[in-house]
Design a protein around this motif. Structure first.
Motif, PDB file in Angstrom:
ATOM      1  N   HIS A  60      58.479  16.145 -14.959  1.00 35.46           N
ATOM      2  CA  HIS A  60      57.539  17.054 -15.630  1.00 35.46           C
ATOM      3  C   HIS A  60      56.657  17.704 -14.553  1.00 35.46           C
ATOM      4  CE1 HIS A  60      58.281  14.114 -19.080  1.00 35.46           C
ATOM      5  NE2 HIS A  60      58.929  15.236 -19.358  1.00 35.46           N
ATOM      6  N   GLU A  63      52.761  17.093 -13.738  1.00 32.11           N
ATOM      7  CA  GLU A  63      52.295  15.725 -13.465  1.00 32.11           C
ATOM      8  C   GLU A  63      52.202  15.574 -11.950  1.00 32.11           C
ATOM      9  OE1 GLU A  63      54.847  13.158 -15.819  1.00 32.11           O
ATOM     10  OE2 GLU A  63      54.346  14.264 -17.641  1.00 32.11           O
ATOM     11  N   ARG A 103      54.813  21.334 -18.089  1.00 32.84           N
ATOM     12  CA  ARG A 103      55.656  20.142 -18.279  1.00 32.84           C
ATOM     13  C   ARG A 103      57.139  20.477 -18.077  1.00 32.84           C
ATOM     14  NH1 ARG A 103      55.201  15.136 -20.523  1.00 32.84           N
ATOM     15  NH2 ARG A 103      56.606  14.505 -22.190  1.00 32.84           N
ATOM     16  N   ASN A 110      63.217  15.184 -19.455  1.00 28.90           N
ATOM     17  CA  ASN A 110      63.334  13.739 -19.676  1.00 28.90           C
ATOM     18  C   ASN A 110      63.954  13.381 -21.032  1.00 28.90           C
ATOM     19  OD1 ASN A 110      63.156  11.348 -18.328  1.00 28.90           O
ATOM     20  ND2 ASN A 110      61.075  10.863 -19.016  1.00 28.90           N
ATOM     21  N   ARG A 111      64.580  14.368 -21.660  1.00 29.49           N
ATOM     22  CA  ARG A 111      65.381  14.101 -22.865  1.00 29.49           C
ATOM     23  C   ARG A 111      66.825  14.545 -22.626  1.00 29.49           C
ATOM     24  NH1 ARG A 111      61.277  12.159 -22.905  1.00 29.49           N
ATOM     25  NH2 ARG A 111      59.585  12.276 -24.422  1.00 29.49           N
ATOM     26  N   HIS A 157      55.351   9.324 -13.305  1.00 30.80           N
ATOM     27  CA  HIS A 157      54.775  10.314 -14.231  1.00 30.80           C
ATOM     28  C   HIS A 157      53.266  10.131 -14.326  1.00 30.80           C
ATOM     29  CE1 HIS A 157      58.520  11.597 -16.539  1.00 30.80           C
ATOM     30  NE2 HIS A 157      58.971  10.633 -15.772  1.00 30.80           N
ATOM     31  N   THR A 158      52.609  11.105 -14.979  1.00 33.17           N
ATOM     32  CA  THR A 158      51.240  10.883 -15.483  1.00 33.17           C
ATOM     33  C   THR A 158      51.214  11.366 -16.931  1.00 33.17           C
ATOM     34  OG1 THR A 158      50.585  12.996 -14.463  1.00 33.17           O
ATOM     35  CG2 THR A 158      49.950  10.987 -13.299  1.00 33.17           C
ATOM     36  N   ALA A 159      50.298  10.812 -17.711  1.00 38.79           N
ATOM     37  CA  ALA A 159      50.299  11.070 -19.160  1.00 38.79           C
ATOM     38  C   ALA A 159      49.355  12.213 -19.527  1.00 38.79           C
ATOM     39  CB  ALA A 159      49.898   9.796 -19.899  1.00 38.79           C
ATOM     40  N   ILE A 160      49.653  12.842 -20.658  1.00 37.64           N
ATOM     41  CA  ILE A 160      48.875  14.001 -21.114  1.00 37.64           C
ATOM     42  C   ILE A 160      47.475  13.557 -21.570  1.00 37.64           C
ATOM     43  CG2 ILE A 160      48.767  15.840 -22.857  1.00 37.64           C
ATOM     44  CD1 ILE A 160      51.938  15.662 -22.897  1.00 37.64           C
ATOM     45  N   VAL A 170      57.201   2.100 -18.822  1.00 37.51           N
ATOM     46  CA  VAL A 170      58.171   1.919 -19.907  1.00 37.51           C
ATOM     47  C   VAL A 170      59.366   1.181 -19.317  1.00 37.51           C
ATOM     48  CG1 VAL A 170      59.660   3.070 -21.591  1.00 37.51           C
ATOM     49  CG2 VAL A 170      57.418   4.072 -21.004  1.00 37.51           C
ATOM     50  N   THR A 204      66.118   9.258 -21.480  1.00 36.78           N
ATOM     51  CA  THR A 204      65.221   9.419 -20.331  1.00 36.78           C
ATOM     52  C   THR A 204      65.963   9.128 -19.020  1.00 36.78           C
ATOM     53  OG1 THR A 204      64.532   7.123 -20.416  1.00 36.78           O
ATOM     54  CG2 THR A 204      63.221   8.690 -21.699  1.00 36.78           C
ATOM     55  N   SER A 206      64.937   7.111 -16.589  1.00 36.70           N
ATOM     56  CA  SER A 206      64.950   5.686 -16.203  1.00 36.70           C
ATOM     57  C   SER A 206      66.028   4.919 -16.975  1.00 36.70           C
ATOM     58  CB  SER A 206      63.565   5.060 -16.376  1.00 36.70           C
ATOM     59  OG  SER A 206      63.105   5.195 -17.693  1.00 36.70           O
ATOM     60  N   THR A 219      60.065   4.099 -16.215  1.00 40.83           N
ATOM     61  CA  THR A 219      59.180   5.256 -16.221  1.00 40.83           C
ATOM     62  C   THR A 219      57.797   4.697 -15.950  1.00 40.83           C
ATOM     63  OG1 THR A 219      60.479   6.174 -18.052  1.00 40.83           O
ATOM     64  CG2 THR A 219      58.360   7.233 -17.567  1.00 40.83           C
ATOM     65  N   GLU A 221      53.805   5.387 -15.632  1.00 35.79           N
ATOM     66  CA  GLU A 221      52.697   6.312 -15.919  1.00 35.79           C
ATOM     67  C   GLU A 221      51.499   5.882 -15.072  1.00 35.79           C
ATOM     68  OE1 GLU A 221      53.009   8.921 -17.860  1.00 35.79           O
ATOM     69  OE2 GLU A 221      54.874   8.432 -18.942  1.00 35.79           O
ATOM     70  N   PHE A 317      51.822   8.330 -26.313  1.00 31.70           N
ATOM     71  CA  PHE A 317      52.433   9.655 -26.150  1.00 31.70           C
ATOM     72  C   PHE A 317      52.420  10.499 -27.425  1.00 31.70           C
ATOM     73  CE2 PHE A 317      55.493   7.204 -23.140  1.00 31.70           C
ATOM     74  CZ  PHE A 317      54.656   7.355 -22.042  1.00 31.70           C
ATOM     75  N   ARG A 327      60.795  12.911 -29.904  1.00 32.64           N
ATOM     76  CA  ARG A 327      59.746  11.919 -30.155  1.00 32.64           C
ATOM     77  C   ARG A 327      58.359  12.575 -30.162  1.00 32.64           C
ATOM     78  NH1 ARG A 327      59.328   7.572 -25.660  1.00 32.64           N
ATOM     79  NH2 ARG A 327      58.053   9.153 -24.641  1.00 32.64           N
TER      80      ARG A 327
END
Ligand SMILES: O=C(O)CCC(=O)N[C@@H](CCC(=O)O)C(=O)O
Ligand SMILES: [Zn+2]
Length: 343
Positions: A60, A63, A103, A110-111, A157-160, A170, A204, A206, A219, A221, A317, A327
């Motif tokens: 993303h 991030e 992103r 990542n999908r 990663h980093t989260a929103i 994860v 994903t 990972s 994954t 974060e 998330f 998701r």
């Protein structure tokens, strides 16, 4: 020095969807650097240790902290300030999304792993790049020296949103295989004391490495999304130091395993957005790991109401704006560390 080795991230971003110009150089310390594509750098010590390590960032593009960390480690390897004893593959996965500061460009990369890039009729550059990245990971693991080896992959990663638990990882679905104590210790040394156990396969990055290569892959974060230069790097110091130790030490001792130091959560629900008319029943500033109780309304999807199924169900998330079928919310419940089957 040519541009790619002078400024690997800059060169990568200047060739945002890839470069066929492969490049190779051996440093005075015997480490060989091979660029397979933009964002793809294989680092091979003259006598490689027993680990094959993949460090990925920018799946993303917004991030930025993980990108800064990888950039700095790569630069230090090139200038021989950072030693490397294990084969390491750095992947800056989606440079075009870095350039865009978002992103993703067209589709959430990542999908798109485990072949999902080929599903349906859609064609786009992110799908092409995900397919190539799968091949690079395959090539890296499959060209390792003979003998017993340990495959590792940390997808950074980093989260929103803000998070009540700042750093978490994860743990992709293991298909019933035991969880790995040493990996939990490694994550703890990175400052990651919280781990979410997925209960089913995903698309994903990972999970791809776990499932196709039997790697220990996560994954990770590391904090919250911020623009370049706005990350408080002191908050990432433990993670960066631990990654540097991982690649530069034969084997790192992370001390005795203490179950009380790990906070383990198990996936309770994955709520996919199935309708245009989808909304979360809480505000945009509600943080990851906020807890709900059984019967609390979490989301509305078309005419369906989605409720928490347990007391102490934590949200992770939340994102109402994902594409249909993807998701929009993960929920987890705490489980005792002692309940895990650990190897
Ligand atoms: O903060 C968010 O909403 C998303 C952060 C993020 O990119 N998380 C990964 C998690 C991947 C996994 O479940 O292993 C993602 O959504 O791709
Ligand atoms: Zn991410």
């Amino acid at each position: 020095m040519n541009k790619a080795f002078e400024d690997f991230l800059g060169w990568t971003c200047a060739n945002e969807w890839g470069s066929e110009e492969t490049q190779k150089k051996t440093l005075n310390n015997g480490v060989t650097l091979s660029i397979w594509d933009s964002g793809v750098l294989e680092v091979t010590p003259s006598k490689p240790g027993k680990k094959d390590i993949v460090l990925s960032c920018a799946v993303h593009g917004n991030e930025t902290a993980p990108i800064e960390i990888c950039r700095d480690i790569i630069n230090d390897i090139i200038t021989e300030k950072q030693t490397v004893v294990h084969r390491t593959l750095f992947l800056i996965a989606n440079p075009a999304s870095i350039n865009k500061g978002e992103r993703f460009v067209e589709e959430n990369m990542n999908r798109l792993f485990s072949g999902a890039h080929g599903n349906g009729k859609a064609h786009n550059k992110e799908r092409e790049r995900a397919a190539k990245i799968e091949q690079y990971v395959r090539r890296f693991y499959e060209t390792a020296p003979e003998g017993e080896r340990e495959r590792l992959h940390y997808d950074l990663h980093t989260a929103i949103r803000d998070s009540k638990r700042e750093k978490f990882a994860v743990y992709p679905f293991t298909h019933g295989k035991s969880y790995n104590k040493h990996q939990l210790q490694f994550l703890l040394a990175c400052g990651v004391d919280t781990v979410l156990l997925n209960q089913a396969p995903t698309t994903t990055f990972s999970y791809f490495s776990v499932n196709e290569f039997n790697a220990h892959a996560f994954t990770v974060e590391l904090g919250k999304v911020r623009p370049f230069g706005k990350n408080d790097r002191s908050k990432f110091a433990a993670s960066e130091q631990t990654l540097r130790r991982l690649i530069s030490e034969d084997s790192v001792d992370f001390g005795e395993f203490d179950p009380n130091k790990h906070f383990i959560f198990k996936e309770a629900q994955t709520i996919n957005r199935m309708n245009e008319d989808f909304e979360l029943n809480f505000a945009d500033d509600v943080a990851n790991f906020t807890s709900f109780d059984k019967g609390d309304l979490l989301a509305r999807d078309g005419d369906k109401n989605l409720y928490a199924l347990h007391d102490g169900e934590h949200i992770i998330f939340p994102n109402a704006n994902v594409a249909l079928g993807q998701r929009a919310l993960l929920t987890v419940v705490r489980v005792p560390t002692e309940s895990l089957e650990l190897e």
